[in-house]
Design a protein around this motif. Structure first.
Motif, mmCIF file in Angstrom:
data_model
loop_
_atom_site.group_PDB
_atom_site.id
_atom_site.type_symbol
_atom_site.label_atom_id
_atom_site.label_comp_id
_atom_site.label_asym_id
_atom_site.label_seq_id
_atom_site.Cartn_x
_atom_site.Cartn_y
_atom_site.Cartn_z
ATOM 1 N N TYR A 1 1.132 -1.391 -0.274
ATOM 2 C CA TYR A 1 0.247 -0.037 -0.382
ATOM 3 C C TYR A 1 0.807 1.275 -0.276
ATOM 4 O O TYR A 1 0.426 2.214 -0.714
ATOM 5 C CB TYR A 1 -0.799 0.043 1.336
ATOM 6 C CG TYR A 1 -1.853 1.363 1.414
ATOM 7 C CD1 TYR A 1 -2.667 1.115 0.639
ATOM 8 C CD2 TYR A 1 -1.548 1.819 2.185
ATOM 9 C CE1 TYR A 1 -3.681 2.075 0.521
ATOM 10 C CE2 TYR A 1 -2.690 3.103 2.518
ATOM 11 C CZ TYR A 1 -3.895 3.357 1.042
ATOM 12 O OH TYR A 1 -4.867 4.856 1.304
ATOM 13 N N VAL A 2 2.011 1.368 0.794
ATOM 14 C CA VAL A 2 2.741 2.388 1.095
ATOM 15 C C VAL A 2 3.347 2.484 -0.481
ATOM 16 O O VAL A 2 3.661 3.869 -1.018
ATOM 17 C CB VAL A 2 4.044 1.609 2.183
ATOM 18 C CG1 VAL A 2 5.254 3.250 1.454
ATOM 19 C CG2 VAL A 2 3.169 2.440 3.164
ATOM 20 N N ALA A 3 3.971 1.227 -1.215
ATOM 21 C CA ALA A 3 4.323 1.863 -2.944
ATOM 22 C C ALA A 3 3.510 2.336 -4.014
ATOM 23 O O ALA A 3 3.881 2.818 -4.411
ATOM 24 C CB ALA A 3 4.965 0.956 -3.115
ATOM 25 N N ALA A 4 2.137 1.623 -3.492
ATOM 26 C CA ALA A 4 0.868 1.881 -4.611
ATOM 27 C C ALA A 4 0.808 3.891 -3.797
ATOM 28 O O ALA A 4 1.235 4.960 -5.179
ATOM 29 C CB ALA A 4 0.417 1.459 -4.161
ATOM 30 N N LYS A 5 0.843 3.885 -2.653
ATOM 31 C CA LYS A 5 0.677 5.641 -2.919
ATOM 32 C C LYS A 5 1.665 6.406 -3.123
ATOM 33 O O LYS A 5 1.509 7.221 -3.288
ATOM 34 C CB LYS A 5 -0.031 5.962 -0.981
ATOM 35 C CG LYS A 5 -1.230 5.119 -1.106
ATOM 36 C CD LYS A 5 -2.643 5.828 -1.827
ATOM 37 C CE LYS A 5 -3.807 5.251 -0.834
ATOM 38 N NZ LYS A 5 -5.250 5.691 -2.053
ATOM 39 N N HIS A 6 2.434 5.665 -2.895
ATOM 40 C CA HIS A 6 4.614 6.495 -2.841
ATOM 41 C C HIS A 6 3.841 6.877 -4.784
ATOM 42 O O HIS A 6 3.878 8.179 -4.862
ATOM 43 C CB HIS A 6 5.043 6.240 -2.405
ATOM 44 C CG HIS A 6 5.886 6.223 -1.748
ATOM 45 N ND1 HIS A 6 5.257 6.183 -0.089
ATOM 46 C CD2 HIS A 6 7.226 6.874 -0.996
ATOM 47 C CE1 HIS A 6 6.050 6.641 0.328
ATOM 48 N NE2 HIS A 6 7.122 6.808 0.157
ATOM 49 N N GLY A 7 3.209 5.985 -5.651
ATOM 50 C CA GLY A 7 2.782 5.744 -6.786
ATOM 51 C C GLY A 7 2.108 7.611 -6.738
ATOM 52 O O GLY A 7 2.225 8.055 -7.697
ATOM 53 N N THR A 8 0.832 7.265 -6.890
ATOM 54 C CA THR A 8 -0.319 8.109 -6.445
ATOM 55 C C THR A 8 0.286 9.554 -6.025
ATOM 56 O O THR A 8 -0.010 10.562 -7.472
ATOM 57 C CB THR A 8 -1.062 7.687 -5.473
ATOM 58 O OG1 THR A 8 -2.082 6.273 -5.199
ATOM 59 C CG2 THR A 8 -2.986 8.183 -5.524
ATOM 60 N N HIS A 9 0.815 9.352 -5.633
ATOM 61 C CA HIS A 9 2.270 10.839 -5.035
ATOM 62 C C HIS A 9 2.093 11.350 -6.236
ATOM 63 O O HIS A 9 2.151 12.443 -6.562
ATOM 64 C CB HIS A 9 2.306 10.922 -4.067
ATOM 65 C CG HIS A 9 3.330 12.065 -3.818
ATOM 66 N ND1 HIS A 9 2.646 13.539 -3.728
ATOM 67 C CD2 HIS A 9 4.599 12.456 -3.377
ATOM 68 C CE1 HIS A 9 3.446 14.575 -3.343
ATOM 69 N NE2 HIS A 9 4.841 12.982 -3.006
ATOM 70 N N ALA A 10 3.525 10.110 -6.969
ATOM 71 C CA ALA A 10 3.970 11.182 -7.619
ATOM 72 C C ALA A 10 4.209 11.248 -9.117
ATOM 73 O O ALA A 10 3.728 12.272 -9.537
ATOM 74 C CB ALA A 10 4.702 9.856 -8.169
ATOM 75 N N LEU A 11 2.485 10.464 -9.237
ATOM 76 C CA LEU A 11 1.259 10.317 -10.119
ATOM 77 C C LEU A 11 0.893 12.414 -10.947
ATOM 78 O O LEU A 11 0.677 13.006 -11.587
ATOM 79 C CB LEU A 11 0.385 9.923 -10.554
ATOM 80 C CG LEU A 11 -0.703 9.214 -11.564
ATOM 81 C CD1 LEU A 11 -1.618 8.479 -12.149
ATOM 82 C CD2 LEU A 11 -1.382 10.650 -11.483
ATOM 83 N N THR A 12 0.653 12.454 -9.271
ATOM 84 C CA THR A 12 0.063 13.470 -9.076
ATOM 85 C C THR A 12 0.867 14.659 -9.027
ATOM 86 O O THR A 12 0.633 15.787 -9.834
ATOM 87 C CB THR A 12 -1.318 13.751 -7.545
ATOM 88 O OG1 THR A 12 -2.019 12.756 -7.412
ATOM 89 C CG2 THR A 12 -1.768 14.996 -7.693
ATOM 90 N N ALA A 13 2.029 14.873 -8.265
ATOM 91 C CA ALA A 13 2.577 16.047 -8.165
ATOM 92 C C ALA A 13 3.829 16.337 -9.914
ATOM 93 O O ALA A 13 4.141 17.050 -10.694
ATOM 94 C CB ALA A 13 4.337 15.130 -7.663
ATOM 95 N N THR A 14 3.228 14.973 -10.379
ATOM 96 C CA THR A 14 3.767 15.146 -12.169
ATOM 97 C C THR A 14 3.042 15.598 -12.798
ATOM 98 O O THR A 14 3.002 16.483 -13.613
ATOM 99 C CB THR A 14 4.272 13.295 -12.330
ATOM 100 O OG1 THR A 14 5.176 12.913 -11.319
ATOM 101 C CG2 THR A 14 5.284 13.818 -14.282
ATOM 102 N N LEU A 15 1.571 15.261 -12.509
ATOM 103 C CA LEU A 15 0.329 15.831 -13.253
ATOM 104 C C LEU A 15 0.789 17.601 -13.215
ATOM 105 O O LEU A 15 0.315 17.993 -14.441
ATOM 106 C CB LEU A 15 -0.649 15.025 -13.372
ATOM 107 C CG LEU A 15 -1.402 15.327 -13.919
ATOM 108 C CD1 LEU A 15 -2.090 15.600 -15.459
ATOM 109 C CD2 LEU A 15 -3.364 15.251 -13.181
ATOM 110 N N ARG A 16 0.706 17.941 -11.715
ATOM 111 C CA ARG A 16 0.195 19.380 -11.931
ATOM 112 C C ARG A 16 1.470 19.607 -12.368
ATOM 113 O O ARG A 16 1.498 21.408 -13.594
ATOM 114 C CB ARG A 16 0.548 19.294 -10.277
ATOM 115 C CG ARG A 16 0.213 20.953 -10.020
ATOM 116 C CD ARG A 16 1.015 21.883 -8.128
ATOM 117 N NE ARG A 16 -0.230 20.129 -6.986
ATOM 118 C CZ ARG A 16 0.337 19.535 -6.917
ATOM 119 N NH1 ARG A 16 1.511 19.405 -6.893
ATOM 120 N NH2 ARG A 16 -0.182 18.731 -6.310
#
Ligand code: 8X3
Length: 250
Positions: free
Chosen positions: A148-163
């Motif tokens: 879950y930690v790995a996946a949510k780090h991915g969620t954060h990375a996607l979001t920061a990149t998109l911005r």
């Protein structure tokens, strides 16, 4: 068939329960026409009737279904990527790769697919907002949380990149990262339906966050003036000073 509305339209994924359902209620109360997307059609229909929204059964990990879903909407002002969750709590040494894969699918690829599909409409709106529900697990590791930690780090990375990539577009990208939230299903899913282990997560904690607490922050961020981008909002219950530092009275 396309849907056309006068009111601004907010799409909420994972809207059948918990934070998603509370967010759908909050956005409806704020004047949005809410499109409820989730896998469980019966729950969606009941909530859609309650708030005057539109129920759209959807599995965010099904790319073709997501594309059909997007094609059925002719207006999208707000997208709340809420669908996600934890599956399993095994240590890295013994974690089931199938659980890890499923968590990556819903927490990262689900966000990717829905965002990709709705981005053209969000840009056309002239003042779009993408909200991503990540987690404090996107910023810290803890034992048994690996997948879950790995996946949510991915969620954060996607979001920061998109911005960054949308810096010159009329679309805000908001990340809301909750800590301990007590909902009916999050911990139950994590522990594969083991109600005792799920309840133990919150044992002795004075007032974990509720789904409504988190929904409040989503609605607040969405209803700021269009030029105000709440980049990242971390919220925890007062009893949780950090991921591992939780005050328990029993
Ligand atoms: C849920 C927060 O602490 O269970 O996203 O990872 S935690």
């Amino acid at each position: 068939m396309t849907e056309s509305y006068g009111a601004p339209v907010a799409v909420v994924t994972g809207a059948s329960s918990g934070i998603g359902a509370a967010t759908a209620r909050g956005l409806a109360a704020a004047g949005y026409r809410v499109v409820l997307a989730a896998r469980r059609a019966d729950r969606l229909a009941a909530l859609a009737e309650e708030i005057g929204g539109l129920a759209r059964p959807l599995d965010v990990t099904d790319r073709a279904a997501v594309q059909d879903f997007a094609a059925s909407l002719d207006r999208v002002d707000v997208l709340v990527n809420n669908a996600g969750g934890a599956i399993g709590a095994d240590p890295v040494a013994t974690g089931d790769p199938a659980d890890w894969r499923a968590m990556y699918e819903v927490n990262v690829l689900g966000v990717l697919q829905v965002t990709q599909a709705l981005l053209p409409a969000l840009i056309v709106s002239g003042a779009g907002t993408v909200v991503v529900l990540s987690s404090t697990a996107g910023f810290a590791a803890y034992e048994g949380g690996g997948g879950y930690v790995a996946a949510k780090h991915g969620t954060h990375a996607l979001t920061a990149t998109l911005r960054l990539e949308l810096f010159d577009q009329p679309v805000r990208v908001v990340e809301i990262a909750p800590g301990m939230v007590r909902t009916d299903e999050f911990s139950l899913n994590r522990f594969h339906g083991d109600a005792d282990r799920a309840a133990a997560v919150y044992r002795g904690v004075d007032e974990p966050l509720t789904a409504e607490d988190v929904a409040d922050t989503v609605v607040w961020a969405v209803t700021r003036p269009a030029h105000v981008n709440v980049d990242l909002l971390v919220l925890r219950p007062r009893a949780q000073a950090a991921q591992h530092k939780v005050h328990r009275t029993s």
